[in-house]
Design an enzyme around this catalytic site. Structure first.
Site, PDB file in Angstrom:
ATOM      1  N   HIS A  33      -7.838   2.178   0.424  1.00 42.09           N
ATOM      2  CA  HIS A  33      -8.100   1.545   1.727  1.00 42.09           C
ATOM      3  C   HIS A  33      -9.016   2.435   2.589  1.00 42.09           C
ATOM      4  O   HIS A  33      -8.645   2.825   3.706  1.00 42.09           O
ATOM      5  CB  HIS A  33      -6.779   1.240   2.456  1.00 42.09           C
ATOM      6  CG  HIS A  33      -6.912   0.146   3.479  1.00 42.09           C
ATOM      7  ND1 HIS A  33      -5.894  -0.713   3.798  1.00 42.09           N
ATOM      8  CD2 HIS A  33      -7.953  -0.219   4.275  1.00 42.09           C
ATOM      9  CE1 HIS A  33      -6.298  -1.555   4.739  1.00 42.09           C
ATOM     10  NE2 HIS A  33      -7.556  -1.276   5.039  1.00 42.09           N
ATOM     11  N   GLU A  79       0.815  -1.217   0.000  1.00 36.71           N
ATOM     12  CA  GLU A  79       0.000   0.000   0.000  1.00 36.71           C
ATOM     13  C   GLU A  79       0.853   1.273   0.000  1.00 36.71           C
ATOM     14  O   GLU A  79       0.328   2.359  -0.214  1.00 36.71           O
ATOM     15  CB  GLU A  79      -1.005  -0.031   1.158  1.00 36.71           C
ATOM     16  CG  GLU A  79      -1.948  -1.209   0.961  1.00 36.71           C
ATOM     17  CD  GLU A  79      -3.254  -1.153   1.727  1.00 36.71           C
ATOM     18  OE1 GLU A  79      -3.369  -0.374   2.684  1.00 36.71           O
ATOM     19  OE2 GLU A  79      -4.169  -1.922   1.350  1.00 36.71           O
TER      20      GLU A  79
HETATM   21  P1  NAP Z   1     -14.502 -11.865  10.793  1.00 35.55           P
HETATM   22  O1  NAP Z   1     -15.820 -11.553  11.421  1.00 35.55           O
HETATM   23  O2  NAP Z   1     -13.481 -12.563  11.593  1.00 35.55           O
HETATM   24  O3  NAP Z   1     -14.798 -12.654   9.446  1.00 35.55           O
HETATM   25  C1  NAP Z   1     -13.847 -13.349   8.713  1.00 35.55           C
HETATM   26  C2  NAP Z   1     -14.462 -14.611   8.216  1.00 35.55           C
HETATM   27  O4  NAP Z   1     -13.519 -15.302   7.390  1.00 35.55           O
HETATM   28  C3  NAP Z   1     -14.868 -15.579   9.333  1.00 35.55           C
HETATM   29  O5  NAP Z   1     -16.142 -16.087   9.081  1.00 35.55           O
HETATM   30  C4  NAP Z   1     -13.805 -16.655   9.250  1.00 35.55           C
HETATM   31  O6  NAP Z   1     -14.257 -17.932   9.680  1.00 35.55           O
HETATM   32  C5  NAP Z   1     -13.503 -16.675   7.779  1.00 35.55           C
HETATM   33  N1  NAP Z   1     -12.206 -17.273   7.492  1.00 35.55           N
HETATM   34  C6  NAP Z   1     -11.042 -17.108   8.156  1.00 35.55           C
HETATM   35  N2  NAP Z   1     -10.058 -17.823   7.582  1.00 35.55           N
HETATM   36  C7  NAP Z   1     -10.626 -18.467   6.549  1.00 35.55           C
HETATM   37  C8  NAP Z   1     -10.142 -19.363   5.581  1.00 35.55           C
HETATM   38  N3  NAP Z   1      -8.865 -19.751   5.559  1.00 35.55           N
HETATM   39  N4  NAP Z   1     -11.000 -19.833   4.660  1.00 35.55           N
HETATM   40  C9  NAP Z   1     -12.297 -19.466   4.677  1.00 35.55           C
HETATM   41  N5  NAP Z   1     -12.817 -18.616   5.563  1.00 35.55           N
HETATM   42  C10 NAP Z   1     -11.997 -18.120   6.490  1.00 35.55           C
HETATM   43  O7  NAP Z   1     -13.819 -10.523  10.290  1.00 35.55           O
HETATM   44  P2  NAP Z   1     -14.534  -9.236   9.671  1.00 35.55           P
HETATM   45  O8  NAP Z   1     -14.821  -8.262  10.740  1.00 35.55           O
HETATM   46  O9  NAP Z   1     -15.619  -9.647   8.766  1.00 35.55           O
HETATM   47  O10 NAP Z   1     -13.298  -8.634   8.832  1.00 35.55           O
HETATM   48  C11 NAP Z   1     -12.711  -9.371   7.792  1.00 35.55           C
HETATM   49  C12 NAP Z   1     -11.446  -8.720   7.293  1.00 35.55           C
HETATM   50  O11 NAP Z   1     -11.777  -7.536   6.566  1.00 35.55           O
HETATM   51  C13 NAP Z   1     -10.507  -8.197   8.382  1.00 35.55           C
HETATM   52  O12 NAP Z   1      -9.694  -9.238   8.898  1.00 35.55           O
HETATM   53  C14 NAP Z   1      -9.708  -7.148   7.647  1.00 35.55           C
HETATM   54  O13 NAP Z   1      -8.538  -7.713   7.111  1.00 35.55           O
HETATM   55  C15 NAP Z   1     -10.640  -6.699   6.543  1.00 35.55           C
HETATM   56  N6  NAP Z   1     -11.083  -5.313   6.738  1.00 35.55           N
HETATM   57  C16 NAP Z   1     -10.801  -4.388   5.786  1.00 35.55           C
HETATM   58  C17 NAP Z   1     -11.236  -3.083   5.946  1.00 35.55           C
HETATM   59  C18 NAP Z   1     -10.952  -2.039   4.906  1.00 35.55           C
HETATM   60  O14 NAP Z   1     -10.935  -0.858   5.241  1.00 35.55           O
HETATM   61  N7  NAP Z   1     -10.758  -2.398   3.649  1.00 35.55           N
HETATM   62  C19 NAP Z   1     -11.936  -2.699   7.087  1.00 35.55           C
HETATM   63  C20 NAP Z   1     -12.198  -3.687   8.040  1.00 35.55           C
HETATM   64  C21 NAP Z   1     -11.760  -4.988   7.865  1.00 35.55           C
HETATM   65  P3  NAP Z   1     -14.542 -18.244  11.230  1.00 35.55           P
HETATM   66  O15 NAP Z   1     -15.901 -17.663  11.492  1.00 35.55           O
HETATM   67  O16 NAP Z   1     -14.515 -19.717  11.331  1.00 35.55           O
HETATM   68  O17 NAP Z   1     -13.470 -17.555  12.005  1.00 35.55           O
HETATM   69  C1  GLV Z   2      -9.135  -1.976   8.220  1.00 36.44           C
HETATM   70  O1  GLV Z   2      -8.605  -2.353   7.234  1.00 36.44           O
HETATM   71  C2  GLV Z   2      -9.383  -2.797   9.367  1.00 36.44           C
HETATM   72  O2  GLV Z   2      -8.924  -3.938   9.400  1.00 36.44           O
HETATM   73  O3  GLV Z   2     -10.049  -2.313  10.292  1.00 36.44           O
END
Ligand code: NAP
Ligand code: GLV
Length: 329
Positions: free
Chosen positions: A283, A265
């Site tokens: 991002h 990034e």
């Molecule tokens: P979350 O609630 O932990 O959801 C992630 C999901 O992915 C869970 O259901 C998890 O399964 C599943 N998972 C993990 N490893 C896996 C694998 N190897 N194969 C298949 N599924 C898998 O997290 P979230 O709050 O939705 O956030 C997800 C990600 O978004 C964050 O980790 C971050 O990197 C990204 N994010 C980006 C931004 C941005 O600004 N672009 C902002 C926020 C977050 P389980 O339920 O079994 O754990």
């Molecule tokens: C943003 O990318 C976050 O993981 O909160």
């Protein structure tokens, strides 16, 4: 006790910390590694952002007092969690504070790519538009298309709900099943990623970055997708092999991509800039006033609770809690 905050946060939540503890907030934007290592010395808590790598060296420099690393983000791939756990240091994140915002952004990227909004905007601004044409920038209708969510967690679930609301069929691949999505959105679980790749018209990546998900989408996976399909990544750049994505987009093996995150990034791959079928955002999927304030509040509360000996809401390394350093205070 001492708290080091690596960047100014939204709102005035940090003042709550200052009422109880000695707080230092880094005044500039991104802190250099050298300054980070210098400023963490002797602190009890670090409030970090996803741009800082909080690894063994940082923990070592902080010393025995360090009790909590409160990451103001959902993703915690910038923190060496196993090392923190080994040392009895609590790691927290800010889940749920931003799920809707990120899901909205994923859907916004999807619509922007499918309805060619950025291309259209550039076309009008450049003065090329001279009147309606039946075959001008023809895109794709979203309704009745198949939305494939990879990683059905908090953000994935909201993305599914929004897609369902637009009339999309929802399918998903994840480590565990979501009863809510199966009920609310008639979501169909796919046991294998490959099944989802073959069937989806839009693929939204919502997995965390870890050893299993790094490079999860490369040439092999992209070749499996429909030629008309679109890839949306709001997760982490390294989930996708970017050079292979660029190659596949150039060759027209998939129709387009919407990317909010990148492998590097600090220097985004310029190969992406030349592609009209790609929409790029810096991002900012969680960048809404509402989400930023909730994130800051939660990151602060995680420190307040932990240092008070109460289990924090966003505890990442649950296994550390019963033997956390904080209990020895
Ligand atoms: P979350 O609630 O932990 O959801 C992630 C999901 O992915 C869970 O259901 C998890 O399964 C599943 N998972 C993990 N490893 C896996 C694998 N190897 N194969 C298949 N599924 C898998 O997290 P979230 O709050 O939705 O956030 C997800 C990600 O978004 C964050 O980790 C971050 O990197 C990204 N994010 C980006 C931004 C941005 O600004 N672009 C902002 C926020 C977050 P389980 O339920 O079994 O754990
Ligand atoms: C943003 O990318 C976050 O993981 O909160």
């Amino acid at each position: 006790m001492k708290v080091f905050v690596t960047q100014k946060l939204a709102g005035d939540f940090v003042d709550r910390l200052a009422e109880k503890y000695e707080v230092v907030v880094w005044p500039g934007r991104e802190i250099s590694r050298k300054d980070l290592l210098r400023k963490v010395r002797g602190v009890d808590a670090i409030l970090s952002l996803l741009t800082e790598r909080i690894d063994a060296e940082v923990m070592e420099k902080a010393g025995e007092n360090l009790k909590i690393i409160s990451n103001c983000a959902v993703g915690f791939d910038n923190v060496e969690v196993s090392e923190a756990t080994r040392r009895g240091i609590v790691v927290t994140n800010t889940p749920a504070a931003l799920s809707e915002s990120v899901a909205e952004h994923a859907i916004a990227l999807m619509l922007t790519v499918m309805r060619r909004i950025v291309e259209g905007d550039k076309y009008v601004r450049s003065g090329k538009f001279k009147g309606w044409e039946p075959d001008l920038m023809v895109g794709m209708t979203v309704r009745r298309k198949v939305l494939g969510v990879v990683g059905m967690g908090r953000i994935g679930e909201w993305t599914a709900r929004l897609g369902y609301g637009l009339g999309m069929k929802v399918i998903y691949y994840s480590r565990s099943r979501s009863v809510d999505v199966e009920k609310e959105c008639k979501g169909e679980y796919k046991e294998k990623l490959d099944e989802l790749l073959k069937e989806a018209d839009v693929i939204s990546l919502n997995v965390p970055l870890n050893k299993e998900t790094e490079g999860m989408i490369g040439k092999r996976e992209l070749m499996m997708m429909k030629k008309t399909a679109v890839l949306i990544n709001t997760a982490r750049g390294a989930v996708v092999k970017e050079n292979e994505l660029i190659e596949m987009l150039k060759e027209g093996r998939i129709a387009g991509a919407g990317l909010d995150v990148f492998e590097d990034e600090s220097r985004v791959n310029t190969g992406l800039f030349k592609l009209d079928n790609v929409v790029l955002t810096p991002h900012i999927a969680s960048a809404t006033n509402e989400a930023r304030e909730l994130m800051a509040e939660m990151a602060v509360n995680n420190i307040l609770r932990t240092l008070a000996g109460e289990e924090p809401e966003g505890l990442v390394n649950e296994e550390v809690w019963c033997r956390a350093r904080v209990h020895k205070c």
